[in-house]
Design an enzyme around this catalytic site. Structure first.
Site, short mmCIF file in Angstrom:
data_model
loop_
_atom_site.label_atom_id
_atom_site.label_comp_id
_atom_site.label_asym_id
_atom_site.label_seq_id
_atom_site.Cartn_x
_atom_site.Cartn_y
_atom_site.Cartn_z
N THR A 71 0.83 -1.21 0.00
CA THR A 71 0.00 0.00 0.00
C THR A 71 0.86 1.26 0.00
OG1 THR A 71 -1.63 -1.21 1.30
CG2 THR A 71 -1.89 1.17 1.17
N TYR A 124 -2.30 -10.64 4.70
CA TYR A 124 -2.32 -9.22 5.11
C TYR A 124 -3.75 -8.83 5.43
CZ TYR A 124 -1.51 -4.12 4.73
OH TYR A 124 -1.45 -2.76 4.95
#
Length: 290
Positions: free
Chosen positions: A47, A136
């Site tokens: 990210t 994740y």
């Protein structure tokens, strides 16, 4: 292989030029800064690296550059997660020849699958991916929590080796730590909770702050792993102001404001994100002067 994921992983930012192309010169500079700070491994196209806004060809070009620049100095993890299971499997075939320690795979977003759906998704990826998987869990971005029992069930798969936990739920993290199979790793996905998660039995963290203050953060993480909690707590408290600054205008905009203050790269982020304010850049400048 799992030992390589112990300690501090850095979710690498992607420096950009004014025209939103990748600034590879600054990317090399950033990698050198992280390596000099003794972080343990690099995570490419998570990210923080703005993975949603790059094409697949862009991602592979970035990965190739990182591997070539590091030349074996640090293990590399690559981000390949999302909400299209079969597309991910197809893309993973392009990674067979890359020297990766693991693949970081964010849980499916937007679809909001059930826990059974999450299990099937990850099991299919684990059967197909050419490298081990780090799960994740980041519900603030995916709108779907991977429950502790789901993580423990997935941990039984031989190609699923760790969970990056960014739910912010320490009770959930504790349940994983207590119930996981032997050898399965628990990694913090929040810089500010790394101390707490490692103290409860976690093996490390995949961090944002490691881009900007790799040495200071790695020292805190290593002290916690070593059980020197007095030192670790003191170092963690000293970093609290940095944790706050990194969240002021969102990630990675706030991070890139700090990287600009260090003259590592410009603050440019790719739309739909927006560049950090002059006020925040000046705040970083003043912080590093103090």
């Amino acid at each position: 292989m799992k030992a390589e994921l112990k300690g501090t992983g850095v979710a690498l930012a992607t420096p950009m030029n004014a025209d939103f192309t990748v600034d590879f010169q600054s990317l090399g500079k950033l990698l050198d800064h992280i390596v000099a700070g003794n972080a343990d491994y690099i995570v490419v196209q998570g990210t923080t690296g703005e993975s949603p806004v790059f094409s697949w060809d862009d991602k592979l070009e970035i990965l190739s550059f990182v591997l070539k620049h590091l030349n074996g100095k640090k293990p590399v993890v690559f981000g390949l997660g999302g909400n299209n299971t079969f597309d991910l499997i197809e893309k993973s075939r392009d990674l067979k020849e890359f020297d990766l320690t693991a693949i970081l795979s964010a849980s499916p977003y937007y679809n909001k699958p059930s826990q059974e759906g999450i299990i099937r998704h990850y099991q299919m990826l684990a059967d197909a991916y050419p490298h081990p998987i780090i799960l994740y869990n980041v519900p603030s971005r995916t709108a779907s929590n991977v429950e502790a029992a789901t993580t423990v069930e997935l941990a039984k798969h031989p190609n699923i080796i760790a969970m990056k936990e960014a739910s912010g739920d320490l009770d959930q993290c504790k349940e994983i730590a207590m119930s996981r199979p032997e050898g399965f790793m628990l990694l913090s996905g929040d810089d500010s909770l790394a101390y707490d998660i490692i103290k409860m039995g976690g093996e490390g963290v995949i961090s944002v702050i490691g881009n900007i203050m790799p040495s200071e953060f790695t020292n805190m993480v290593n002290a916690t792993i070593a059980g020197d909690y007095e030192k670790a707590e003191r170092l963690n408290q000293e970093l609290e102001i940095v944790y706050e600054m990194l969240s002021e205008e969102g990630n990675p905009s706030s991070l890139k404001a700090g990287l600009e203050a260090l003259d590592i790269c410009k603050r440019t982020v790719k739309p739909p994100l927006y560049d950090a304010s002059d006020v925040l850049v000046e705040k970083w400048v003043n912080f590093f002067k103090s």
